[in-house]
Design a protein around this motif. Structure first.
Motif, PDB file in Angstrom:
ATOM      1  N   HIS A  14       1.044  -1.204  -0.089  1.00 20.75           N
ATOM      2  CA  HIS A  14      -0.025   0.036   0.020  1.00 20.75           C
ATOM      3  C   HIS A  14       0.881   1.221   0.033  1.00 20.75           C
ATOM      4  CE1 HIS A  14      -3.724  -2.301   0.718  1.00 20.75           C
ATOM      5  NE2 HIS A  14      -3.145  -2.943   1.546  1.00 20.75           N
ATOM      6  N   MET A  17      -0.232   4.639  -2.314  1.00 27.66           N
ATOM      7  CA  MET A  17      -1.170   5.637  -2.096  1.00 27.66           C
ATOM      8  C   MET A  17      -0.307   6.929  -1.653  1.00 27.66           C
ATOM      9  SD  MET A  17      -3.389   3.279   0.611  1.00 27.66           S
ATOM     10  CE  MET A  17      -4.747   4.501   0.885  1.00 27.66           C
ATOM     11  N   TYR A 165       2.251   0.861   4.017  1.00 29.75           N
ATOM     12  CA  TYR A 165       1.801   2.048   4.148  1.00 29.75           C
ATOM     13  C   TYR A 165       2.638   3.192   4.310  1.00 29.75           C
ATOM     14  CZ  TYR A 165      -3.191  -0.089   4.533  1.00 29.75           C
ATOM     15  OH  TYR A 165      -4.218  -0.603   4.266  1.00 29.75           O
ATOM     16  N   THR A 283      -2.010   8.403   5.639  1.00 28.89           N
ATOM     17  CA  THR A 283      -2.448   7.374   4.496  1.00 28.89           C
ATOM     18  C   THR A 283      -3.753   6.519   4.938  1.00 28.89           C
ATOM     19  OG1 THR A 283      -1.472   5.821   2.936  1.00 28.89           O
ATOM     20  CG2 THR A 283      -0.668   5.521   5.399  1.00 28.89           C
ATOM     21  N   GLY A 284      -3.791   5.483   4.293  1.00 27.42           N
ATOM     22  CA  GLY A 284      -4.840   4.445   4.621  1.00 27.42           C
ATOM     23  C   GLY A 284      -6.055   4.886   3.832  1.00 27.42           C
ATOM     24  N   ASP A 285      -6.983   3.812   3.836  1.00 23.64           N
ATOM     25  CA  ASP A 285      -8.193   3.939   3.078  1.00 23.64           C
ATOM     26  C   ASP A 285      -9.195   4.905   3.523  1.00 23.64           C
ATOM     27  OD1 ASP A 285      -8.966   2.456   5.141  1.00 23.64           O
ATOM     28  OD2 ASP A 285      -9.925   1.045   3.966  1.00 23.64           O
ATOM     29  N   ASN A 288      -8.272  10.978   2.869  1.00 26.33           N
ATOM     30  CA  ASN A 288      -8.956  11.365   1.649  1.00 26.33           C
ATOM     31  C   ASN A 288      -8.010  11.541   0.666  1.00 26.33           C
ATOM     32  OD1 ASN A 288     -11.527  11.398   2.745  1.00 26.33           O
ATOM     33  ND2 ASN A 288     -11.637  13.587   3.513  1.00 26.33           N
ATOM     34  N   THR A 315     -14.260   6.418   9.025  1.00 27.00           N
ATOM     35  CA  THR A 315     -12.959   5.999   9.419  1.00 27.00           C
ATOM     36  C   THR A 315     -13.020   5.320  10.945  1.00 27.00           C
ATOM     37  OG1 THR A 315     -11.728   7.780   8.362  1.00 27.00           O
ATOM     38  CG2 THR A 315     -10.602   6.739  10.275  1.00 27.00           C
ATOM     39  N   LEU A 346      -7.774   4.053   8.928  1.00 28.84           N
ATOM     40  CA  LEU A 346      -8.370   2.774   8.280  1.00 28.84           C
ATOM     41  C   LEU A 346      -9.893   2.798   8.576  1.00 28.84           C
ATOM     42  CD1 LEU A 346      -5.835   0.021   9.392  1.00 28.84           C
ATOM     43  CD2 LEU A 346      -6.012   1.141   7.336  1.00 28.84           C
ATOM     44  N   THR A 347     -10.499   2.486   7.596  1.00 29.01           N
ATOM     45  CA  THR A 347     -12.343   2.321   7.566  1.00 29.01           C
ATOM     46  C   THR A 347     -12.680   1.013   8.057  1.00 29.01           C
ATOM     47  OG1 THR A 347     -12.179   1.677   5.446  1.00 29.01           O
ATOM     48  CG2 THR A 347     -12.602   4.112   5.788  1.00 29.01           C
ATOM     49  N   LYS A 348     -11.693   0.074   8.431  1.00 28.37           N
ATOM     50  CA  LYS A 348     -12.163  -1.196   8.924  1.00 28.37           C
ATOM     51  C   LYS A 348     -11.089  -1.626  10.066  1.00 28.37           C
ATOM     52  CE  LYS A 348     -12.610  -6.072   7.084  1.00 28.37           C
ATOM     53  NZ  LYS A 348     -11.209  -6.446   7.412  1.00 28.37           N
TER      54      LYS A 348
END
Lengths: 428, 324
Positions: A14, A17, A165, A283-285, A288, A315, A346-348
């Motif tokens: 990742h 990104m 990441y 970073t991370g999903d 934005n 998030t 992270l969203t998860k």
């Protein structure tokens, strides 16, 4: 390429990104919170009082023993000296400074003939600049320099950045290769070593090219490209990967410096520049606009995230550091400290299994870079069996997270070992 | 914003127990296909009934003992059911299989703590149990069982398996090629060496098991039968010994059962060798022609002890004590 140390994993990187380009400066915030202990060792005593005016770069905390001083990262007025939460949840006495937005700087002066300095002189300048290990441990760098003079043939510069990441080390190598190579030369010379080896993983081609171009043909610096594998950036694994030798339990691991630390050593010595800002990967999903930003130490996570484009509504987790060893924070009202290299959104969240079951597949043992037997350690930890925990070398565990990562039964292995170590220490 | 605080690591691989068990089932598929070809559709029906019985028993145990873990979804009971059926002749009555399944899941696995906690391999435990009460159902084979009806009773056309012939120190009539492709008498899942090897390759490719236990097991059987051969052709005796009976099925799928085998690499080798040696000893000196079931069950008891007796080298400590 064949892997150069035992065990380990290869999680999705990742890294693309956030990679690419220079770190974008985050505007200096209204207030900064400077914790008086941002390293491993004894805390600083404040050198200022509430109401004092401070200059940017002025030393505001220092102490005896294994201690690294801290500096004001903005000019302004000290409004409070109180306990504040730092990433990881602890409360640490901190100096709160209201920014006057003048950036009035304290005087700084570097050494001109920096390649002829002794280790003691370098260590003194590095200490004054408040440089600590940026790879995660935040060990005062000056102690490492002073204790390794003449004792090492090669200085190892850790540029693996093996956590997924994160690209902050990558960014400093791509954008400031001069500071990195300069630091590597300086360390080799000061420690009376034959050369410095910069160990970098092959997933950072641009950084490799930048360092090679900067180093040219130099007997003092070697750039060693390693196959990407987590946790290659761990001290003992990196030494094994580069030298082929395993560090014996309890033995000194020698001169090993993180690459961002190395650049900061160079800045401290050549410019007298204290550690005031650092590159942080946001970073991370959940982020934005994943990117690297240049942040004054003491800026809150909230301010950094805002400047870096914000985070998604959904998030679930914000982590100081990488996904394997970073610490989840419960609030964004914590300051960036010297050891913060990433804010991972992270969203998860990683779901904990309700009733995790070990099926004895042995995958945990096959990925353990310290050759431990997590499946047995887990049982002994659950049983509180101190004798067997010692017999199975629990304290060799460096909490890299590989066992938990691969476990098909989703056992909380690493987490349990962290607690079991406390048990061995005689704690709770 | 509500942030979740949990301990590191914050990411996990997508490996699950269910996926591992699914890989084992995929690896067993070629042997299932071979069984249907050689023994007829009854082989499939018997296997399906066995799997269903195991899942039902596992679900009952989960309810009875209030275990939170999803013991049906993890597919481990399906694997047990298939393996138990594979270790029985196609003519075995369904009710015998179901009793074996119940013993395997409830007694051998469930009562000692469930998945991962059992000392003995459930499928082999179930087989050993029914062998105790209904030995004929387990040891009488029908070579031409294509005619065996899928439902109703089965007329057993008693015929001897290669192992039964070999127990009289005579080489079987079947050719080595027949042995390899499975055109011989025997238990449902054990006859087709080719199919079992395809399954082995899949398990290795997927990283489900290592080569150590199967290689040590088959290696030990091969070496011992080569040295202590009977008849006049040592090589042929060895090849028939390895491919006849349950050595391949046992070495690849039973002895490698996670819960009941060692995890330390050196211990896995020792364990595999132990299984091989015991198999040959039981075949040569026991009252049954076959020795795989009891060989593995006996070695199961040593799995944890072997792990403990053969510790992994500590990082930084070289063999012989240097660096200590």
């Amino acid at each position: 390429m064949k892997q150069l140390f035992g065990g380990g994993i290869h999680p999705d990187g990742h890294k693309d990104m956030s990679r690419g380009g220079a770190a974008v400066p985050v505007p200096a915030p209204e207030t900064v919170v400077i914790p008086l202990c941002q390293h491993i060792g004894s805390a600083c005593k404040p050198l200022v009082a509430v109401g004092d005016a401070v200059l940017m770069g002025q030393k505001i905390g220092d102490g005896e023993g294994r201690c690294s001083p801290v500096h004001a990262t903005v000019s302004g007025e000290v409004t409070a000296i109180e306990e504040r939460e730092v990433p990881g949840g602890a409360k640490v006495l901190s100096v709160v400074i209201r920014n006057d937005f003048k950036d009035a700087r304290a005087e700084a002066k570097g050494a001109e003939d920096y390649m002829s300095l002794s280790a003691a002189e370098v260590a003194a300048m590095v200490r004054e600049a408040g440089v600590v290990g940026m790879g995660g441990a935040a060990f005062p760098t000056n102690s490492k320099i002073a204790s390794n003079e003449g004792k090492t043939e090669t200085v190892l510069i850790n540029a693996c950045e093996c956590e997924p990441y994160i690209t902050s080390d990558d960014t400093i190598m791509c954008t400031c290769p001069g500071d990195v190579i300069g630091g590597a030369r300086l360390l080799a010379k000061a420690l009376k070593a034959r050369k410095s080896i910069i160990a970098i993983e092959d997933n950072k081609p641009e950084a490799i090219a930048a360092l090679r171009a900067e180093a040219g043909e130099d007997e003092l610096v070697e750039i060693r490209v390693l196959p990407t594998r987590y946790p290659q950036g761990a001290k003992k694994q990196l030494i094994l990967a580069v030298t082929g030798r395993e560090v014996a339990p309890g033995a000194r691991s020698g001169a090993l410096f993180n690459v961002t630390t190395t650049a900061n050593i160079f800045r401290a010595v050549t410019k007298g520049q204290p550690l005031l800002e650092k590159i942080v990967t946001v970073t991370g999903d959940g982020a934005n606009a994943p990117q690297n930003v240049l942040v004054r130490i003491g800026t809150s996570f909230a301010d950094v995230i805002k400047a870096a484009g914000g985070i998604a509504e959904d998030t679930k987790q914000v982590i100081a550091g990488g996904p394997m060893m970073g610490k989840a924070v419960d609030t964004l009202d914590v300051p960036v400290v010297k050891g913060t290299n990433s804010i991972l959104c992270l969203t998860k969240a990683c779901d904990a299994a309700a009733d995790p079951v070990c099926i004895r597949c042995g995958k945990c043992a096959s990925v353990c870079p310290m050759y431990l037997q997590p499946l047995y350690l887990y049982r002994y930890a659950k049983a509180g069996d101190k004798e067997m925990l010692n017999e199975y070398y629990l304290n060799d565990c460096m909490e890299c997270g590989c066992c938990s990562f691969v476990c098909p039964g989703k056992l909380p292995l690493t987490e349990t070992f962290v607690q079991a170590k406390q048990l061995l220490k005689g704690g709770k | 914003m509500n942030l979740t605080v949990s301990a590191a690591p914050h990411i996990r691989s997508n490996e699950t127990t269910r996926k591992i068990m699914l890989d084992v089932l995929i690896a067993l598929a070629p042997a299932m296909i071979a069984a249907v070809i050689f023994f007829g559709v009854r082989a499939l029906v018997l296997t399906a009934i066995s799997a269903a019985a195991c899942v039902a028993c596992d679900a009952l145990m989960g309810l009875a003992l209030r275990r939170k873990a999803d013991c049906v979804g993890d597919l481990s009971a399906v694997v047990t059911g298939v393996l138990l059926a594979f270790s029985l002749p196609v003519s075995c009555p369904y009710w015998v299989v179901i009793i074996g399944d119940a013993f395997a899941i409830i007694v051998v696995k469930g009562l000692v703590g469930g998945l991962g906690q059992n000392v003995f391999n459930p499928a082999l435990g179930g087989r050993a149990f029914v062998m105790l009460f209904w030995p004929a159902a387990v040891t009488r084979f029908s070579l031409d069982a294509v005619s065996a009806a899928a439902f109703g009773t089965v007329d057993i056309v008693a015929s001897s398996t290669p192992l039964q012939t070999m127990s009289r120190s005579v080489l079987p009539e079947a050719s080595l090629l027949d042995m390899f492709i499975g055109n011989i008498g025997g238990c449902i899942g054990e006859v087709c060496t080719l199919a079992l090897l395809i399954g082995f390759a899949w398990l290795l490719y997927r990283g489900v098991i290592s080569w150590r236990i199967p290689a040590a097991y088959v290696g030990a059987v091969a070496v011992l039968t080569l040295i202590f051969y009977r008849g006049d052709n040592a090589l042929a005796w060895m090849l028939y010994s390895v491919m006849g009976g349950g050595v391949m099925l046992g070495a690849i799928f039973m002895a490698t059962d996670y819960a009941t085998s060692p995890t330390v690499p050196a211990a896995q080798i020792a364990y595999g060798l132990g299984c091989g040696v015991l198999t040959v000893v039981i075949r040569y000196f026991g009252i049954f022609p076959e020795g795989v079931t009891y060989a593995i069950l006996i070695m199961n008891a040593f799995a944890w002890a072997l792990d403990k007796a053969m510790p992994v080298r500590r990082f930084g400590v070289m063999k012989g004590g240097a660096g200590k």
